[in-house]
Design an enzyme around this catalytic site. Structure first.
Site, PDB file in Angstrom:
ATOM      1  N   TRP A 165      32.720  35.587  46.013  1.00 63.17           N
ATOM      2  CA  TRP A 165      33.804  35.326  45.053  1.00 63.17           C
ATOM      3  C   TRP A 165      33.839  36.468  44.059  1.00 63.17           C
ATOM      4  O   TRP A 165      32.884  37.238  43.967  1.00 63.17           O
ATOM      5  CB  TRP A 165      33.568  33.988  44.329  1.00 63.17           C
ATOM      6  CG  TRP A 165      34.857  33.319  43.890  1.00 63.17           C
ATOM      7  CD1 TRP A 165      35.321  33.206  42.607  1.00 63.17           C
ATOM      8  CD2 TRP A 165      35.829  32.692  44.728  1.00 63.17           C
ATOM      9  NE1 TRP A 165      36.527  32.534  42.613  1.00 63.17           N
ATOM     10  CE2 TRP A 165      36.860  32.215  43.897  1.00 63.17           C
ATOM     11  CE3 TRP A 165      35.944  32.493  46.112  1.00 63.17           C
ATOM     12  CZ2 TRP A 165      38.002  31.554  44.386  1.00 63.17           C
ATOM     13  CZ3 TRP A 165      37.065  31.822  46.604  1.00 63.17           C
ATOM     14  CH2 TRP A 165      38.074  31.368  45.748  1.00 63.17           C
ATOM     15  N   ASP A 191      38.735  39.382  36.350  1.00 63.73           N
ATOM     16  CA  ASP A 191      39.791  38.803  35.507  1.00 63.73           C
ATOM     17  C   ASP A 191      40.044  37.338  35.840  1.00 63.73           C
ATOM     18  O   ASP A 191      39.514  36.809  36.811  1.00 63.73           O
ATOM     19  CB  ASP A 191      41.089  39.614  35.623  1.00 63.73           C
ATOM     20  CG  ASP A 191      41.832  39.353  36.933  1.00 63.73           C
ATOM     21  OD1 ASP A 191      41.170  39.151  37.979  1.00 63.73           O
ATOM     22  OD2 ASP A 191      43.073  39.351  36.926  1.00 63.73           O
ATOM     23  N   GLU A 202      40.943  36.383  39.235  1.00 59.08           N
ATOM     24  CA  GLU A 202      39.879  36.532  40.240  1.00 59.08           C
ATOM     25  C   GLU A 202      40.179  37.647  41.224  1.00 59.08           C
ATOM     26  O   GLU A 202      39.985  37.500  42.426  1.00 59.08           O
ATOM     27  CB  GLU A 202      39.672  35.186  40.977  1.00 59.08           C
ATOM     28  CG  GLU A 202      39.721  33.986  40.046  1.00 59.08           C
ATOM     29  CD  GLU A 202      39.276  32.675  40.676  1.00 59.08           C
ATOM     30  OE1 GLU A 202      40.008  32.159  41.523  1.00 59.08           O
ATOM     31  OE2 GLU A 202      38.187  32.199  40.306  1.00 59.08           O
TER      32      GLU A 202
HETATM   33  C1  NOJ Z   1      41.955  33.068  45.036  1.00 56.89           C
HETATM   34  C2  NOJ Z   1      42.215  33.257  43.578  1.00 56.89           C
HETATM   35  O1  NOJ Z   1      42.003  32.106  42.872  1.00 56.89           O
HETATM   36  C3  NOJ Z   1      43.584  33.808  43.374  1.00 56.89           C
HETATM   37  O2  NOJ Z   1      43.890  33.928  42.014  1.00 56.89           O
HETATM   38  C4  NOJ Z   1      43.592  35.150  44.010  1.00 56.89           C
HETATM   39  O3  NOJ Z   1      44.876  35.723  43.887  1.00 56.89           O
HETATM   40  C5  NOJ Z   1      43.173  35.073  45.459  1.00 56.89           C
HETATM   41  N1  NOJ Z   1      41.945  34.321  45.635  1.00 56.89           N
HETATM   42  C6  NOJ Z   1      43.014  36.471  46.018  1.00 56.89           C
HETATM   43  O4  NOJ Z   1      41.901  37.081  45.503  1.00 56.89           O
HETATM   44  C1  NOJ Z   2      43.742  30.584  40.958  1.00 57.25           C
HETATM   45  C2  NOJ Z   2      43.905  31.211  39.618  1.00 57.25           C
HETATM   46  O1  NOJ Z   2      44.150  32.582  39.783  1.00 57.25           O
HETATM   47  C3  NOJ Z   2      42.671  30.983  38.777  1.00 57.25           C
HETATM   48  O2  NOJ Z   2      42.913  31.466  37.470  1.00 57.25           O
HETATM   49  C4  NOJ Z   2      42.306  29.528  38.716  1.00 57.25           C
HETATM   50  O3  NOJ Z   2      41.122  29.373  37.987  1.00 57.25           O
HETATM   51  C5  NOJ Z   2      42.155  28.961  40.105  1.00 57.25           C
HETATM   52  N1  NOJ Z   2      43.339  29.223  40.878  1.00 57.25           N
HETATM   53  C6  NOJ Z   2      41.922  27.454  40.072  1.00 57.25           C
HETATM   54  O4  NOJ Z   2      43.034  26.799  39.539  1.00 57.25           O
END
Ligand code: NOJ
Ligand code: NOJ
Length: 427
Positions: A135, A191, A194
């Site tokens: 992750w 960030d 993620e």
């Molecule tokens: C899952 C993350 O929560 C999402 O924000 C991100 O865009 C994708 N993975 C790709 O990294």
């Molecule tokens: C994807 C988002 O990018 C992230 O900020 C969030 O924490 C997760 N989804 C879970 O909702």
């Protein structure tokens, strides 16, 4: 008798018809209908089946197992909204239940802190064990947000005469988070989306608020807070470097050390989230700050031309996405969509800017910001699902809910927009 039954039946079918036409309701009626649904959805996502008390599932949908986790960020934001609901509640048994939920969140937080010595761990299984698969980590906004929520809850306990409960159960958790933030704020982290590693406006804003809230809190207990305030001062300097005079807006990430490199604009709705979630009432980057207003405007104009649904004639307001280059659509990477929580957040931002402008004696500006806020909320209403259950995203072509269904964070951000609207007063 027959007449009563008939008129009752008629009323029932009328209200069903009204239910089916959410997007056609006048805005006040829509808010009155949507609020309890969002509150209930958040409460149902708390203490999820098979999980530990105090955990919050990001989305419970069977079709989105990747969201069956407690994110530190989402959890803290959800419980900040629960805290606001608790403060507004008047029924004693309801108060009791919400207080218990908040206490459980405190215990859950204490327990997840012991499962890892790295408080930048972004997500946990619902039983409180850290997710150990690959992750984007660490994510150093989470601990700061948790401290903000728990400090705020602890203050409420103290006001209610429960100082020893706050001291015993919340203070150690808060101190761990504040120490962590103090030590890591200038290290690169991942960030909130993620995706990118570096130094982020959002992360710095919530870290700054956590330390300042923590300083005020420490002073209340007669402790020396000079270290917390001095680190917060260094963070302030770092945040100001995010203004780009060339671009004319605040940029999301500086000193990128890895992750996605296609975010060329560096324009991101995360800036608005940073302004909202990092707000401390000390005047720093306040809602009507010209840098902030310019960034909000840049977001409105970039997404107005980006998404097909924003080009449909006759619909007011702009549906807001994360950043223009976004590709994440939940189940694929075929292109980013507008997000419920970001459209709600920008609306909330403009309501707050309106209140601030009014307070500062600028009624014309106040009216213009409120108009903008209202447009954004009308846009959200236009795409609102009839059952009131918000997903994460709004399909950029069809306008229907897409990506993770019943996203806790969508519900909380929408409720906060409604609250800001109520505070801004009548249009
Ligand atoms: C899952 C993350 O929560 C999402 O924000 C991100 O865009 C994708 N993975 C790709 O990294
Ligand atoms: C994807 C988002 O990018 C992230 O900020 C969030 O924490 C997760 N989804 C879970 O909702």
């Amino acid at each position: 008798m027959k007449v009563i039954a008939l008129s009752f039946g008629l009323a029932a079918s009328l209200s069903l018809a009204a239910l089916a036409k959410t997007s056609g309701l006048p805005i006040d009626q829509w808010i009155a209908r949507q609020s309890p649904i969002s509150i209930k959805s958040i409460e149902q996502n708390i203490n999820p089946a098979g999980g530990a008390p105090g955990a919050v599932v990001a989305s419970p949908a069977p079709s989105y197992p990747d969201y069956h986790f407690h994110w530190v960020r989402d959890g803290a934001l959800a419980f900040l909204t629960v805290l606001n609901i608790y403060r507004a509640a008047s029924d004693p048994s309801r108060q009791q239940q919400l207080r218990q939920n908040l206490l459980d969140y405190g215990y859950f937080s204490a327990s997840v802190q012991t499962t890892t010595n790295q408080l930048g761990e972004p997500k946990f299984y619902l039983n409180g064990q850290p997710f150990t698969g690959p992750w984007c980590r660490p994510q150093n906004d989470g601990a700061a947000l948790r401290a903000i929520t728990l400090i705020s809850f602890a203050k409420t306990l103290i006001i209610n005469g429960e100082t020893s409960l706050a001291r015993a159960n919340l203070v150690p958790v808060i101190n761990n988070d504040l120490n962590f933030v103090k030590n890591v704020w200038n290290q690169p982290s991942c960030d909130l989306w993620e995706e990118v590693s570096g130094q982020h406006f959002y992360t710095l804003m919530v870290q700054r608020r956590a330390l300042l809230d923590g300083a005020a809190w420490a002073e209340f207990f007669g402790q020396n807070a000079s270290q917390l305030t001095s680190v917060a001062g260094q963070i302030t300097t770092a945040i100001l470097k995010h203004w780009s005079a060339d671009k004319g807006y605040l940029v999301a990430t500086l000193n990128r050390t890895g992750g996605l490199d296609y975010k060329t604009s560096n324009l991101d709705a995360a800036i608005i989230l940073g302004i909202l979630h990092g707000h401390t009432d000390d005047g720093f980057l306040s809602y009507t700050d010209p840098h902030v207003l310019a960034t909000a405007k840049a977001l409105l104009s970039v997404f107005a031309t980006k998404f097909p649904i924003n080009q449909v004639p006759g619909v007011r307001g702009v549906a807001i996405g994360r950043y223009p280059e976004d590709r994440y659509a939940g189940s694929n990477f075929n292109g980013g969509n507008p997000w419920v929580l970001l459209t709600a957040a920008l609306s909330r931002y403009y309501y707050l800017a309106s209140s601030e402008a009014r307070k500062n004696g600028h009624p014309a500006d106040a009216a213009a910001y409120k108009n903008q806020a209202e447009d954004l909320l009308l846009r959200l209403k236009h795409h609102a699902p009839d059952d009131g259950i918000w997903a994460e995203q709004i399909d950029r072509v069809t306008g229907f809910m897409t990506s993770a269904p019943n996203l806790t964070w969508s519900h909380s951000e929408v409720l906060e927009a409604f609250t800001a609207r109520a505070l801004a007063g009548p249009p």
